[in-house]
Structure formats: C-alpha cells, structure tokens
Design an enzyme around this catalytic site. Structure first.
Site, short mmCIF file in Angstrom:
data_model
loop_
_atom_site.label_atom_id
_atom_site.label_comp_id
_atom_site.label_asym_id
_atom_site.label_seq_id
_atom_site.Cartn_x
_atom_site.Cartn_y
_atom_site.Cartn_z
N HIS A 188 95.06 31.60 48.68
CA HIS A 188 94.91 32.65 47.66
C HIS A 188 96.28 32.92 47.05
O HIS A 188 97.30 32.49 47.58
CB HIS A 188 94.37 33.94 48.31
N HIS A 222 99.04 30.43 48.70
CA HIS A 222 99.45 30.31 50.10
C HIS A 222 98.27 30.54 51.03
O HIS A 222 97.24 31.05 50.62
CB HIS A 222 100.60 31.28 50.41
N ARG A 273 99.62 35.18 66.63
CA ARG A 273 100.57 35.45 65.55
C ARG A 273 100.20 36.76 64.85
O ARG A 273 99.01 37.03 64.64
CB ARG A 273 100.52 34.30 64.55
N ASP A 275 98.54 36.44 45.76
CA ASP A 275 98.49 37.90 45.96
C ASP A 275 98.37 38.59 44.60
O ASP A 275 99.02 38.20 43.64
CB ASP A 275 99.76 38.38 46.68
O1 LIG Z 1 99.94 35.85 57.56
C1 LIG Z 1 100.49 35.28 56.64
O2 LIG Z 1 101.46 34.54 56.80
C2 LIG Z 1 99.95 35.42 55.23
C3 LIG Z 1 99.30 36.74 54.97
C4 LIG Z 1 98.88 36.89 53.55
O3 LIG Z 1 98.95 35.99 52.78
C5 LIG Z 1 98.37 38.18 53.06
O4 LIG Z 1 98.22 39.14 53.85
O5 LIG Z 1 98.09 38.25 51.83
FE LIG Z 2 98.79 36.67 50.72
#
Ligand SMILES: O=C(O)CCC(=O)C(=O)O
Ligand SMILES: [Fe+2]
Length: 403
Positions: A265, A330, A340, A267
C-alpha cells in the site's frame, strides 16, 4: 451484566483475525498466493538511502531530493529523538499487544471509526487476511483509553504498561490511583510515553516537512509560508498538523513464505515516520525500469538500524509536490522467530486544510496535476478506491488548463 465471550466479540467486530499464538499452520484464510509478485532484491543490492539530519551533515537537501525522487522513502539518523524514548515506546506497544484478547476486543475499532484495536484498515481490499493486528490512536492516548474502556479507570489501564511493568498480569497487583484524575504513582505510564513520543514525532515531522519543501526548491521563507497557509495552519492557532499513531504487531509465523504481515500500500499521509525496532520486515517497492510498458520493480528490505527512523513519502505529499515526489509502495513481511512491532506516526494537515500542488512547482509547461483535497476527503476516496485513489484526484487536462 452478562459479558460477551471472546468469540461473540470476534464475530461481532470482525476484529481479531486469528489467535496467532496457538496456530501451528497458516490457515487458508491467511495463505497468500502471490507473495512473490516481484522479486526481492538481495541484501547486497540497492539500499534505501540513510540521511543524517544532524547539524554537521552536508548536502542534506540534495540527499533528500534524490531519496524522495527515486525511492519515496529513506531512513534518518541524527534526528534528535532520544534512543531511550524509542525503547520505551516499543515496550509500551508490546505491553498493549500482550493484553488478553478479550481486553483488546473491548477496544475494537468500530466499523466507521479510526481509533481502536483490529486488523489493518486496508484488509477489506484483499481476499486474504494479514498476519498482524494493530492499535490505532488518534488524539490523546488518555482520552482514547477513556473512550475505549469507559467502565474502567483508564489511568489504571494505561499506567500498568509502564516500561518497568510490561505484563498485563501486573494490573491486579499494582496500587490503583484513588482518584482517576490523579497521576498514578509510577513515574512513567504508557500514556505518558505515547504522549511524549507523539510530541517528539510532531517536531521531527515539521522539521522534515520544511526540509523536504526546501529540497523541492522553495526558500526557507516560502517553505514557512506554505506551512502556515497549508499543512500546519497559522502559528497562533490551536490544532496544527494532525496525526494518527498506528501500532502494528506481527506475531511469529510458522510459514512466513505464505503469510503477509501487511499488504502492499501507500500511506494516505503527507509523510509517515516509522519505527520498526530491531526486527526486519519492512520492504519498499523500487521501480527499476520505467520506460512505457516495460516497468519492472523489486521489493527491497529496509534493514533495521539502531536508533534510525524511516520516513515514507505519503500520497498527500505527492499531491503537494505536484507529482515530483512519489508516495512509496511498501509492505511488511513476517518471520518464524521474532515477534515484530512497528510504530507509525502518520502525519497529515489539519482537517480543514486543502492540500494542492504548491504554486511555485506549477508553471506554464506544467499545470497542477492534482485537484485540491482535504485529508478527510482524500481518506474517504482512498477508503473506496485504494490504489486508484491518487489517480482519481488528478485533474483532467482541460481543467488544469483553466487554472
Ligand atoms: O510495519 C511496518 O513496517 C509497516 C507498517 C505500515 O506500513 C503502516 O502502518 O502503514
Ligand atoms: Fe504504511
């Protein structure tokens, strides 16, 4: 009062996809057929830029311009956020995710809401479920706790997640504050940590916004003027930039090649500041060749760097920059051995501000590519069109010629 059972809460909120701790295999509901849609670059290959923001660093604006143009993402060091605060925010996030499922489900994000516990909000666009859960915190964490757990003493909830007492079991053993308005006896609460973190992130986001605008060719005065008329609002007005804190948890996974932590996606922010602690998982999509139809891309892992923060260019910055800086695609992958967590500070303009291409970046040969939108308008478009949202706020050629 009869309390609903966990499974009733689950079916009601559709919030908790799976009891990750207890499954030994990835169930069909969570098995993704296309994790390898693009190749993953080898560790020796291209590296997402690392930019030192400290006063002694040179050429920072050029480095920012290169990183934003070619990647839409970079890591920052020398940012001034104390490493101890990063550690404490990680402990706070882990404490929240360690809560019993029932407790988390009481805080489930309502279907039409932003704040609360649940699946990634982008889940509805994918046929398979993700190997993750999240807490979204908009506004003050204390108000948030009060809304989420109205029957509880919110201070008691939040202060349990003290860095020194991270387990939920401690709830019953700690002295409760006699008066909910009183500060709890521990010196740092989860709520305090989150508040402090948000404040640090706000300062850093403002600094980065100014630097990124200057990296596009604006002078300091012009960048400041942009800030005041657009994405921060007048200096003397309360409010300013708005932000949402997104805490993500990716439990260990028995078969990481078939599960997706968070699907690809961009942001819907101006920019996102992401802390991924010391466990690898974030991948950004690097477009390698883009000549007409011959567009190849690969996933590049962003390696954890102690103390560094990741900056993602968001869709609204793409609009502001008239398309010169691209929001980065990403995703997060999961692994077999470490749980994680990541904490994303998702930053946007005040709700009433229109975001539109900056006047200085629009010229005779290059009209405004996007029409003005507020953050709430854009989020609503994204909620319907997802990866087609940016294209849908582009101006048609005819409309840009008339402005
Ligand atoms: O956890 C991650 O590395 C990415 C999280 C992410 O892309 C988001 O919360 O929009
Ligand atoms: Fe994100």
């Amino acid at each position: 009062m009869i309390m609903p059972t966990a499974s009733e809460l689950i079916s009601h909120h559709h919030a908790h996809p799976l009891d990750f701790e207890s499954v030994r295999e990835v169930p069909d509901s969570h098995a993704w057929p296309d994790l390898h849609d693009h190749p993953t670059a080898s560790a020796q290959g291209a590296v997402v830029p690392v930019i030192d923001l400290s006063a002694t660093a040179t050429n920072v604006l050029e480095q920012l311009a290169r990183a934003c143009e070619s990647w839409g993402a970079f890591q920052v060091t020398g940012h001034g956020v104390p490493p101890g605060l990063l550690r404490r925010v990680e402990v706070a996030a882990r404490g929240l995710f360690a809560l019993p499922t029932n407790r988390k489900l009481e805080a489930a994000r309502p279907a039409d809401g932003v704040s609360g516990y649940g699946r990634a909000r982008i889940s509805c666009f994918f046929p398979k479920l993700m190997w993750s859960e999240g807490f979204t915190i908009a506004g003050s964490p204390l108000d948030h706790a009060r809304t989420l757990w109205p029957d509880d003493d919110p201070l008691a909830f939040w202060y349990v997640y003290d860095a020194r007492v991270p387990t939920p079991h401690a709830l019953h053993h700690l002295p409760r504050p006699s008066n909910a308005a009183e500060k709890p006896c521990c010196d740092t609460t989860c709520s305090d940590v989150i508040e402090e973190y948000k404040e640090e992130m706000k300062q850093l986001a403002r600094k980065l916004m100014r630097m990124m605008l200057m990296s596009l060719g604006l002078t300091e005065v012009e960048a400041e003027a942009e800030a005041e008329t657009g994405w921060i609002g007048p200096r003397d007005e309360a409010g300013g930039m708005s932000a949402v804190l997104q805490m993500n948890s990716y439990p260990v996974c028995p078969d990481p090649d078939r599960a997706m932590g968070m699907a690809a996606h961009t942001d819907s922010t101006l920019l996102t500041l992401l802390f991924q602690s010391n466990t690898s998982g974030l991948q950004v999509l690097q477009v390698v060749g883009d000549n007409g139809r011959d567009r190849t891309a690969r996933w590049v892992t962003v390696p954890p760097m102690p103390g560094a923060l990741i900056v993602n260019v968001g869709d609204l910055f793409q609009i502001l920059s008239n398309g010169r800086y691209r929001s980065v695609v990403h995703r997060a992958v999961v692994n077999r051995s470490s749980h994680r967590v990541s904490v994303a500070y998702m930053c946007g303009p005040p709700a009433a501000s229109k975001v539109e291409p900056i006047g200085k970046l629009v010229g005779p040969g290059c009209g405004p590519v996007y029409r003005p939108v507020t953050w709430p308008e854009y989020l609503s478009v994204k909620g319907k069109l997802f990866d087609k949202a940016l294209a849908s706020v582009m101006r048609t050629q005819a409309s840009s010629e008339h402005t």
